[in-house]
Scaffold this active site. Sequence first.
Site, mmCIF file in Angstrom:
data_model
loop_
_atom_site.group_PDB
_atom_site.id
_atom_site.type_symbol
_atom_site.label_atom_id
_atom_site.label_comp_id
_atom_site.label_asym_id
_atom_site.label_seq_id
_atom_site.Cartn_x
_atom_site.Cartn_y
_atom_site.Cartn_z
ATOM 1 N N GLY A 291 35.889 39.578 40.135
ATOM 2 C CA GLY A 291 36.860 39.641 41.217
ATOM 3 C C GLY A 291 37.477 41.018 41.324
ATOM 4 O O GLY A 291 36.885 42.021 40.902
ATOM 5 N N SER A 292 38.680 41.072 41.851
ATOM 6 C CA SER A 292 39.331 42.352 42.129
ATOM 7 C C SER A 292 39.808 43.026 40.850
ATOM 8 O O SER A 292 40.118 42.371 39.850
ATOM 9 C CB SER A 292 40.523 42.144 43.064
ATOM 10 O OG SER A 292 41.595 41.513 42.376
ATOM 11 N N SER A 293 39.893 44.352 40.904
ATOM 12 C CA SER A 293 40.405 45.108 39.756
ATOM 13 C C SER A 293 41.873 44.798 39.501
ATOM 14 O O SER A 293 42.323 44.795 38.350
ATOM 15 C CB SER A 293 40.207 46.607 39.986
ATOM 16 O OG SER A 293 38.837 46.935 39.995
ATOM 17 N N THR B 289 43.485 41.899 39.846
ATOM 18 C CA THR B 289 43.580 40.674 39.058
ATOM 19 C C THR B 289 42.990 40.872 37.676
ATOM 20 O O THR B 289 43.535 40.380 36.680
ATOM 21 C CB THR B 289 42.856 39.526 39.783
ATOM 22 O OG1 THR B 289 43.440 39.346 41.077
ATOM 23 C CG2 THR B 289 42.977 38.230 39.005
ATOM 24 N N GLY B 290 41.877 41.596 37.597
ATOM 25 C CA GLY B 290 41.261 41.847 36.302
ATOM 26 C C GLY B 290 42.177 42.597 35.356
ATOM 27 O O GLY B 290 42.217 42.313 34.148
ATOM 28 N N GLU C 30 34.179 41.712 35.461
ATOM 29 C CA GLU C 30 33.363 42.455 36.430
ATOM 30 C C GLU C 30 34.230 42.622 37.662
ATOM 31 O O GLU C 30 34.570 41.653 38.332
ATOM 32 C CB GLU C 30 32.076 41.699 36.746
ATOM 33 C CG GLU C 30 31.005 42.575 37.398
ATOM 34 C CD GLU C 30 31.248 42.823 38.873
ATOM 35 O OE1 GLU C 30 31.543 43.991 39.235
ATOM 36 O OE2 GLU C 30 31.167 41.878 39.663
ATOM 37 N N CYS D 236 31.103 44.552 45.744
ATOM 38 C CA CYS D 236 31.802 45.513 44.892
ATOM 39 C C CYS D 236 30.993 46.782 44.704
ATOM 40 O O CYS D 236 31.547 47.828 44.354
ATOM 41 C CB CYS D 236 32.142 44.883 43.547
ATOM 42 S SG CYS D 236 30.733 44.140 42.703
#
EC number: 1.2.1.71
Length: 490
Positions: free
Chosen positions: A223-225, A227-228, A246, A280
């Site tokens: 997902g998004s950076s 949230t990561g 990822e 991405c």
Amino acid sequence: MTQQTHFIAGQWHAGQGHDIESIDPAKKRQIWQAKSASSEQVNQAVSSARKATVTWAACTFEQRLAYVKRFGELLAENKDMLALTIAQETGKPLWETATEVGAMMGKIGISERAYQERTGLVENPMPVGKAFIRHKPHGVVAVFGPYNFPGHLPNGHIVPALLAGNCIVFKPSDLTPLVAERTVQLWEKAGLPKGVLNLVQGEVETGKALAAHPDLDGLFFTGSSRTGKILHEQYAGHPGKILALEMGGNNPLIVKDISDIDATVHDIIQSAFVTSGQRCTCARKLFLENNTQGDAILARLIEVTKNIKVGDYDADEQPFMGAMISKNAAHAMVMAQQQLLDLGATSLVELTHLDPESGFVSPGIIDVTAMVEQMPDDEHFGPLLKVVRFDDFDRAISLGNNTKFGLSAGLLSDSEDLYQHFYQRIRAGIVNWNRPITGASGAAPFGGVGESGNHRASAYYAADYCAYPVASVELEKVTLPGNLNPGLNF
């Protein structure tokens, strides 16, 4: 429309949280409705997975593989249904969603081979006894899925995790719940024992409840950076838990010394605008030489981009681009374009929200050369390509590396020497030469450096984070050594 959309301990349950829905971003209609999982239901899902771990891990690899292969057969039997479901929830054209289901099927053979080659049994002789390397599952892992590939990308975590002997709680994107539901229904038909795979649906609060659950042994996220990074901070101080991320990218594509302009423009468009720019790995920054060839490439790119077909996913004459995931995502791209214009960029092809109530946008190209040093290092997740003109190749590489991300990068050039120069200096986990940078082999490591993530999710190397190695030295019976260490008497 059933309200029982949470799969816990082998049974379907209605949610105990608030109302949630899924909207077809092309047709602008509700296609799914339910209630989110409550925190107690998240607890139940994790508990169910925990109860199943001993029995599932004790199965032989061949036994686990049989369930996975049956799932693959069911995918093949239901490929048209699942491709349509993905199209309805994401807006992607059917030609593209069909390839996504095909990738899901292909993942099974890749994951089987990866388990054997990367995490299988290794035996080494010793003077006394034998040394073994085996692998054990982590236990209970959460899988968080994205919306852009709601079938393929979670599948890239789930299949290798199951083969390794883990039990799973799956939390899909709240934008693609129906794809998740129908995928898990196929796993149910494959006969998975209860508790081995659980599904909880919901929005941010459901994800937070699952990610923070103390009985998880790991979390696999695509997902998004943004949230990561939150998950990475949350897992700090917990070295016993495996975290595979990822995330996003702000990916450069450089063009220099090419002979075929149309082939070059084709690869640029495939890199920037496929999936409406919602990969991405999509090219976000295009570096073109500040010379006559660069001018010719840009002119042809503008011409072809203006003629890209955008339309409904089920149109008889298929479009290249469908809708974005939502009207909000489409609006965000319009706002991103305006932000760059306000900073001094120049529009070459305007990105337009074609229908304010849908996810349809036209692709855009914007020249950011004049303000490249001030350009925000953001992943604009949509079909907006930023052009930078350059005079010095190393300067272009330096600007390409000027990002906190490091997912994909590419060079379009007829010179292999230039590519080797580029390859040695570019910072990315995926580096392509004369191929679109959205393309990657499922048998190769997929992932990046920096804020693009850790590990190599959703590919052959996923086996590495789905199990941990155990080293053993073994002898059939307790034996007194023939030569004792000094100071010992028997």
